[in-house]
Enzyme design. Structure first.
Site, PDB file in Angstrom:
ATOM      1  N   LYS A   1      15.340  13.829  -3.087  1.00  0.00           N
ATOM      2  CA  LYS A   1      15.505  15.047  -3.876  1.00  0.00           C
ATOM      3  C   LYS A   1      16.916  15.164  -4.480  1.00  0.00           C
ATOM      4  CE  LYS A   1      12.016  17.708  -1.379  1.00  0.00           C
ATOM      5  NZ  LYS A   1      11.786  18.969  -0.642  1.00  0.00           N
TER       6      LYS A   1
ATOM      7  N   TYR B   1       3.918  20.528  -7.703  1.00  0.00           N
ATOM      8  CA  TYR B   1       3.901  21.516  -6.624  1.00  0.00           C
ATOM      9  C   TYR B   1       2.888  22.632  -6.864  1.00  0.00           C
ATOM     10  CZ  TYR B   1       7.934  19.211  -4.590  1.00  0.00           C
ATOM     11  OH  TYR B   1       8.763  18.287  -4.011  1.00  0.00           O
TER      12      TYR B   1
ATOM     13  N   ARG C   1       7.045  10.506   7.748  1.00  0.00           N
ATOM     14  CA  ARG C   1       7.238  11.895   8.181  1.00  0.00           C
ATOM     15  C   ARG C   1       8.131  11.953   9.425  1.00  0.00           C
ATOM     16  NH1 ARG C   1       5.131  15.339   5.094  1.00  0.00           N
ATOM     17  NH2 ARG C   1       5.089  17.063   6.564  1.00  0.00           N
TER      18      ARG C   1
ATOM     19  N   ARG D   1      16.574  14.265   7.464  1.00  0.00           N
ATOM     20  CA  ARG D   1      16.940  15.659   7.206  1.00  0.00           C
ATOM     21  C   ARG D   1      18.047  16.148   8.136  1.00  0.00           C
ATOM     22  NH1 ARG D   1      10.767  17.310   5.995  1.00  0.00           N
ATOM     23  NH2 ARG D   1      10.835  17.086   3.719  1.00  0.00           N
TER      24      ARG D   1
ATOM     25  N   ASN E   1      16.424  19.960   1.276  1.00  0.00           N
ATOM     26  CA  ASN E   1      16.140  19.192   2.489  1.00  0.00           C
ATOM     27  C   ASN E   1      16.009  17.684   2.260  1.00  0.00           C
ATOM     28  OD1 ASN E   1      13.609  19.043   1.341  1.00  0.00           O
ATOM     29  ND2 ASN E   1      12.602  20.287   2.887  1.00  0.00           N
TER      30      ASN E   1
ATOM     31  N   HIS F   1      11.100  14.317   0.275  1.00  0.00           N
ATOM     32  CA  HIS F   1       9.708  14.765   0.316  1.00  0.00           C
ATOM     33  C   HIS F   1       8.870  13.571   0.745  1.00  0.00           C
ATOM     34  CE1 HIS F   1       5.773  16.296  -1.052  1.00  0.00           C
ATOM     35  NE2 HIS F   1       5.581  15.055  -1.461  1.00  0.00           N
TER      36      HIS F   1
ATOM     37  N   GLU G   1      -0.470  12.194  -5.013  1.00  0.00           N
ATOM     38  CA  GLU G   1       0.941  12.209  -5.374  1.00  0.00           C
ATOM     39  C   GLU G   1       1.386  10.891  -6.007  1.00  0.00           C
ATOM     40  OE1 GLU G   1       2.586  15.536  -2.217  1.00  0.00           O
ATOM     41  OE2 GLU G   1       3.002  13.421  -1.785  1.00  0.00           O
TER      42      GLU G   1
END
Length: 141
Positions: A11, A51, A87, A104, A114, A117, A128
């Site tokens: 990000k 989103y 994740r 993170r 954060n 993604h 996605e």
């Protein structure tokens, strides 16, 4: 575990901090392969489309603003159990709750900024990945 693909986005906050390489090293060190990657700056329409599932939620507008605030690196990660592995590497959405040594915990500053993604399921990953990449842009190594 099955061979999977997942979408990952580094990000704007992490790009601004110049930690792209450090994040990519974590993916590769965990056994994930980067099979597609592109740096881009999301337009408002792209961020709203990506989103869209969150439209109507209180954080939607701020999320779109944040994701259009600077460049991002989108990539497809491939590997055994790639979705769960990514994740786990990312850590909890709120960096204050993220386990030590997660992306993170190290690079994020707030629940909004954060750093990364990652897709949350196989169905989401397919959707996605298709949002950002054409089949000919993804390479198996």
């Amino acid at each position: 575990m099955a061979l999977e693909r997942t979408l990952s986005i580094i990000k704007p906050d992490a790009v601004q901090k110049n930690v792209i390489g450090r994040i990519l090293m974590r993916f590769e060190a965990s056994g994930l392969k980067i099979v597609a990657a592109r740096m881009t700056r999301l337009s408002r329409a792209e961020a709203e489309g990506f989103y869209a599932v969150h439209r109507g939620r209180p954080f939607y507008r701020d999320l779109v603003e944040f994701m259009t605030s600077g460049p991002v690196l989108v990539q497809v990660l491939e590997g055994e159990g790639a979705i769960a592995k990514n994740r786990e590497l990312m850590g909890a959405t709120d960096p204050k709750q993220a386990a030590k040594d997660t992306i993170r915990a190290e690079f994020a500053t707030t629940i909004d900024a954060n750093a990364v993604h990652g897709s949350d399921s196989a169905d989401t990953a397919r959707t996605e990945i298709d949002f950002f990449f054409k089949p000919g842009e993804i390479f198996t190594r």
